[in-house]
Design a protein around this motif. Structure first.
Motif, PDB file in Angstrom:
ATOM      1  N   LEU A 142       0.823  -1.205   0.000  1.00 55.12           N
ATOM      2  CA  LEU A 142       0.000   0.000   0.000  1.00 55.12           C
ATOM      3  C   LEU A 142       0.859   1.259   0.000  1.00 55.12           C
ATOM      4  O   LEU A 142       0.558   2.232  -0.705  1.00 55.12           O
ATOM      5  CB  LEU A 142      -0.941   0.001   1.213  1.00 55.12           C
ATOM      6  CG  LEU A 142      -1.856   1.226   1.346  1.00 55.12           C
ATOM      7  CD1 LEU A 142      -2.730   1.382   0.109  1.00 55.12           C
ATOM      8  CD2 LEU A 142      -2.717   1.119   2.600  1.00 55.12           C
ATOM      9  N   ALA A 143       1.931   1.243   0.775  1.00 58.34           N
ATOM     10  CA  ALA A 143       2.832   2.396   0.795  1.00 58.34           C
ATOM     11  C   ALA A 143       3.457   2.616  -0.577  1.00 58.34           C
ATOM     12  O   ALA A 143       3.596   3.755  -1.045  1.00 58.34           O
ATOM     13  CB  ALA A 143       3.921   2.194   1.852  1.00 58.34           C
ATOM     14  N   GLY A 144       3.833   1.532  -1.241  1.00 59.51           N
ATOM     15  CA  GLY A 144       4.399   1.659  -2.585  1.00 59.51           C
ATOM     16  C   GLY A 144       3.393   2.171  -3.592  1.00 59.51           C
ATOM     17  O   GLY A 144       3.724   2.990  -4.449  1.00 59.51           O
ATOM     18  N   ILE A 145       2.152   1.706  -3.504  1.00 60.69           N
ATOM     19  CA  ILE A 145       1.107   2.160  -4.433  1.00 60.69           C
ATOM     20  C   ILE A 145       0.856   3.659  -4.261  1.00 60.69           C
ATOM     21  O   ILE A 145       0.792   4.408  -5.244  1.00 60.69           O
ATOM     22  CB  ILE A 145      -0.184   1.358  -4.206  1.00 60.69           C
ATOM     23  CG1 ILE A 145       0.009  -0.093  -4.663  1.00 60.69           C
ATOM     24  CG2 ILE A 145      -1.356   1.990  -4.952  1.00 60.69           C
ATOM     25  CD1 ILE A 145      -1.139  -1.010  -4.293  1.00 60.69           C
ATOM     26  N   LEU A 146       0.724   4.119  -3.021  1.00 70.74           N
ATOM     27  CA  LEU A 146       0.489   5.545  -2.774  1.00 70.74           C
ATOM     28  C   LEU A 146       1.665   6.389  -3.260  1.00 70.74           C
ATOM     29  O   LEU A 146       1.469   7.473  -3.833  1.00 70.74           O
ATOM     30  CB  LEU A 146       0.246   5.779  -1.280  1.00 70.74           C
ATOM     31  CG  LEU A 146      -1.028   5.162  -0.705  1.00 70.74           C
ATOM     32  CD1 LEU A 146      -1.083   5.360   0.808  1.00 70.74           C
ATOM     33  CD2 LEU A 146      -2.260   5.774  -1.362  1.00 70.74           C
ATOM     34  N   THR A 147       2.866   5.887  -3.053  1.00 72.33           N
ATOM     35  CA  THR A 147       4.050   6.613  -3.521  1.00 72.33           C
ATOM     36  C   THR A 147       4.027   6.792  -5.028  1.00 72.33           C
ATOM     37  O   THR A 147       4.229   7.909  -5.540  1.00 72.33           O
ATOM     38  CB  THR A 147       5.329   5.844  -3.124  1.00 72.33           C
ATOM     39  OG1 THR A 147       5.410   5.777  -1.707  1.00 72.33           O
ATOM     40  CG2 THR A 147       6.567   6.531  -3.676  1.00 72.33           C
ATOM     41  N   LEU A 148       3.758   5.719  -5.752  1.00 67.57           N
ATOM     42  CA  LEU A 148       3.783   5.787  -7.210  1.00 67.57           C
ATOM     43  C   LEU A 148       2.597   6.566  -7.774  1.00 67.57           C
ATOM     44  O   LEU A 148       2.706   7.152  -8.859  1.00 67.57           O
ATOM     45  CB  LEU A 148       3.815   4.374  -7.790  1.00 67.57           C
ATOM     46  CG  LEU A 148       5.054   3.548  -7.412  1.00 67.57           C
ATOM     47  CD1 LEU A 148       5.006   2.184  -8.084  1.00 67.57           C
ATOM     48  CD2 LEU A 148       6.329   4.275  -7.799  1.00 67.57           C
ATOM     49  N   ILE A 149       1.481   6.594  -7.060  1.00 69.47           N
ATOM     50  CA  ILE A 149       0.353   7.426  -7.498  1.00 69.47           C
ATOM     51  C   ILE A 149       0.756   8.892  -7.467  1.00 69.47           C
ATOM     52  O   ILE A 149       0.503   9.655  -8.416  1.00 69.47           O
ATOM     53  CB  ILE A 149      -0.887   7.173  -6.609  1.00 69.47           C
ATOM     54  CG1 ILE A 149      -1.505   5.816  -6.937  1.00 69.47           C
ATOM     55  CG2 ILE A 149      -1.930   8.285  -6.813  1.00 69.47           C
ATOM     56  CD1 ILE A 149      -2.658   5.428  -6.033  1.00 69.47           C
ATOM     57  N   PHE A 150       1.389   9.313  -6.384  1.00 63.85           N
ATOM     58  CA  PHE A 150       1.832  10.705  -6.284  1.00 63.85           C
ATOM     59  C   PHE A 150       2.844  11.031  -7.376  1.00 63.85           C
ATOM     60  O   PHE A 150       2.801  12.113  -7.982  1.00 63.85           O
ATOM     61  CB  PHE A 150       2.422  10.971  -4.899  1.00 63.85           C
ATOM     62  CG  PHE A 150       1.411  11.441  -3.902  1.00 63.85           C
ATOM     63  CD1 PHE A 150       1.432  12.745  -3.446  1.00 63.85           C
ATOM     64  CD2 PHE A 150       0.433  10.593  -3.423  1.00 63.85           C
ATOM     65  CE1 PHE A 150       0.498  13.196  -2.528  1.00 63.85           C
ATOM     66  CE2 PHE A 150      -0.512  11.017  -2.509  1.00 63.85           C
ATOM     67  CZ  PHE A 150      -0.480  12.335  -2.053  1.00 63.85           C
TER      68      PHE A 150
ATOM     69  N   THR B 250      10.625  -1.163  -7.824  1.00 62.78           N
ATOM     70  CA  THR B 250      11.752  -1.931  -7.295  1.00 62.78           C
ATOM     71  C   THR B 250      12.574  -1.104  -6.320  1.00 62.78           C
ATOM     72  O   THR B 250      13.178  -1.644  -5.394  1.00 62.78           O
ATOM     73  CB  THR B 250      12.659  -2.404  -8.446  1.00 62.78           C
ATOM     74  OG1 THR B 250      13.230  -1.271  -9.107  1.00 62.78           O
ATOM     75  CG2 THR B 250      11.869  -3.215  -9.446  1.00 62.78           C
ATOM     76  N   MET B 251      12.575   0.225  -6.512  1.00 66.84           N
ATOM     77  CA  MET B 251      13.383   1.089  -5.665  1.00 66.84           C
ATOM     78  C   MET B 251      12.695   1.373  -4.331  1.00 66.84           C
ATOM     79  O   MET B 251      13.336   1.343  -3.272  1.00 66.84           O
ATOM     80  CB  MET B 251      13.679   2.407  -6.401  1.00 66.84           C
ATOM     81  CG  MET B 251      14.486   3.410  -5.607  1.00 66.84           C
ATOM     82  SD  MET B 251      15.053   4.775  -6.636  1.00 66.84           S
ATOM     83  CE  MET B 251      13.535   5.271  -7.443  1.00 66.84           C
ATOM     84  N   VAL B 252      11.390   1.649  -4.360  1.00 70.08           N
ATOM     85  CA  VAL B 252      10.707   1.989  -3.112  1.00 70.08           C
ATOM     86  C   VAL B 252      10.600   0.787  -2.187  1.00 70.08           C
ATOM     87  O   VAL B 252      10.431   0.941  -0.974  1.00 70.08           O
ATOM     88  CB  VAL B 252       9.309   2.571  -3.399  1.00 70.08           C
ATOM     89  CG1 VAL B 252       9.411   3.857  -4.197  1.00 70.08           C
ATOM     90  CG2 VAL B 252       8.417   1.571  -4.118  1.00 70.08           C
ATOM     91  N   GLY B 253      10.719  -0.423  -2.754  1.00 70.11           N
ATOM     92  CA  GLY B 253      10.697  -1.607  -1.910  1.00 70.11           C
ATOM     93  C   GLY B 253      11.881  -1.683  -0.972  1.00 70.11           C
ATOM     94  O   GLY B 253      11.828  -2.389   0.051  1.00 70.11           O
ATOM     95  N   ILE B 254      12.948  -0.975  -1.268  1.00 65.01           N
ATOM     96  CA  ILE B 254      14.135  -0.987  -0.414  1.00 65.01           C
ATOM     97  C   ILE B 254      13.820  -0.434   0.970  1.00 65.01           C
ATOM     98  O   ILE B 254      14.398  -0.861   1.968  1.00 65.01           O
ATOM     99  CB  ILE B 254      15.276  -0.183  -1.081  1.00 65.01           C
ATOM    100  CG1 ILE B 254      15.730  -0.911  -2.347  1.00 65.01           C
ATOM    101  CG2 ILE B 254      16.450   0.025  -0.134  1.00 65.01           C
ATOM    102  CD1 ILE B 254      16.770  -0.161  -3.148  1.00 65.01           C
ATOM    103  N   VAL B 255      12.882   0.509   1.052  1.00 61.42           N
ATOM    104  CA  VAL B 255      12.525   1.098   2.350  1.00 61.42           C
ATOM    105  C   VAL B 255      11.266   0.456   2.932  1.00 61.42           C
ATOM    106  O   VAL B 255      10.664   1.014   3.857  1.00 61.42           O
ATOM    107  CB  VAL B 255      12.361   2.626   2.235  1.00 61.42           C
ATOM    108  CG1 VAL B 255      13.683   3.283   1.890  1.00 61.42           C
ATOM    109  CG2 VAL B 255      11.292   2.996   1.209  1.00 61.42           C
ATOM    110  N   GLY B 256      10.840  -0.680   2.365  1.00 58.34           N
ATOM    111  CA  GLY B 256       9.717  -1.410   2.945  1.00 58.34           C
ATOM    112  C   GLY B 256       8.377  -1.147   2.309  1.00 58.34           C
ATOM    113  O   GLY B 256       7.341  -1.438   2.910  1.00 58.34           O
ATOM    114  N   ALA B 257       8.376  -0.586   1.073  1.00 62.53           N
ATOM    115  CA  ALA B 257       7.108  -0.265   0.421  1.00 62.53           C
ATOM    116  C   ALA B 257       6.678  -1.350  -0.561  1.00 62.53           C
ATOM    117  O   ALA B 257       6.009  -1.070  -1.557  1.00 62.53           O
ATOM    118  CB  ALA B 257       7.211   1.080  -0.305  1.00 62.53           C
ATOM    119  N   GLY B 258       7.035  -2.592  -0.291  1.00 62.94           N
ATOM    120  CA  GLY B 258       6.576  -3.706  -1.107  1.00 62.94           C
ATOM    121  C   GLY B 258       7.409  -3.915  -2.357  1.00 62.94           C
ATOM    122  O   GLY B 258       8.288  -3.125  -2.702  1.00 62.94           O
ATOM    123  N   GLY B 259       7.143  -5.030  -3.044  1.00 61.28           N
ATOM    124  CA  GLY B 259       7.828  -5.323  -4.289  1.00 61.28           C
ATOM    125  C   GLY B 259       9.158  -6.031  -4.082  1.00 61.28           C
ATOM    126  O   GLY B 259       9.534  -6.408  -2.967  1.00 61.28           O
TER     127      GLY B 259
END
Length: 262
Positions: free
Chosen positions: A137-145, A209-218
């Motif tokens: 969910l954190a990754g999805i919200l990040t990429l939406i923005f 793939t990058m945002v998953g490094i901080v725990g945002a899935g993927g």
């Protein structure tokens, strides 16, 4: 025969331009010294890099089930984020177009776009991980923005470059505003919007793939864990899988553009 005018350089000599190049060269030299850049460190880094690459060969695909599971999650994050991000970008981009909307509409829309473009995806990911916890969910919200910031800006600029003659003709005929948008504005920017959307999907795949490094899935989380465990052969397998995924996405983008351009 070649005349003097034809032999003359197309770029006029400018003292200001030359002075600018000299200042730039001096600043680069100063910055290299300030950042403690030395050829000794550079050469040592080449040796360390060669050793690192040697430990990555051959790639280890024994944990292919974990790899496939994470790749599927990465694709799901990118698809959902692209769908919502591109969907939100369409009205926001229209509202940000100065040739269609009054200032009291364009300024809030452009503020939203500016905020979405202000931060690196990792910073957005950290904020959303703190807000909604670890996971997709954190990754999805990040990429939406991120999608709103990129697509919204490009779409607004594309609308501002359209010919206003069809718009004025439909307004003169008494057409409602939504009809003007659908029949006079969108046909002029539709192909460009498809190009923007497919590019953003590619970008979302990479960023997921990058945002998953901080725990945002993927798959980014698995990639970071492989780094921490010095599991470099599995790391090579992850990198190869990401490259293959991006290449497939690029092929799909080309096919989609070809369909809409026909």
């Amino acid at each position: 025969m070649t005349t003097d005018a034809q032999r003359k350089s197309p770029f006029k000599a400018s003292i200001i331009a030359r002075l600018g190049w000299i200042i730039l060269a001096c600043y680069v030299f100063y910055a290299l010294n300030a950042l403690d850049f030395t050829w000794v460190r550079f050469i040592e880094g080449l040796g360390n890099g060669a050793k690192f690459l040697g430990e990555m060969i051959p790639p280890n695909f024994e944990r292919w089930n974990l790899l496939v599971e994470n790749l599927i999650e990465t694709i799901e994050i990118a698809v959902i984020a692209s769908a919502f991000g591109i969907g939100f970008s369409l009205p926001i981009g229209m509202c940000a177009a100065r040739n269609l909307m009054p200032d009291w509409v364009t300024w809030p829309a452009r503020t939203i776009i500016a905020v979405c473009r202000s931060f690196h995806p990792v910073i957005f990911a950290i904020l959303f991980v703190k807000a909604v916890g670890f996971g997709p969910l954190a990754g999805i919200l990040t990429l939406i923005f991120l999608s709103i910031g990129f697509i919204g800006k490009l779409f607004a600029e594309a609308i501002e470059e359209i010919s206003l003659k069809p718009v004025e003709a439909m307004k003169a005929a008494g057409a409602p505003f939504m009809s003007v948008l659908v029949f006079a504005v969108l046909p002029q920017v539709f192909n460009r919007f498809i190009g923007f959307a497919t590019y953003q999907f590619d970008a979302n795949l990479r960023n997921s793939t990058m945002v998953g490094i901080v725990g945002a899935g993927g798959i980014g989380g698995t990639l970071f864990a492989a780094f921490q465990r010095f599991d470099y052969d599995f790391l090579a397998a992850i990198l190869i899988s990401i490259i293959a995924l991006i290449m497939l996405s690029e092929l799909l983008s080309v096919k989609i553009k070809a369909i809409f351009n026909d």
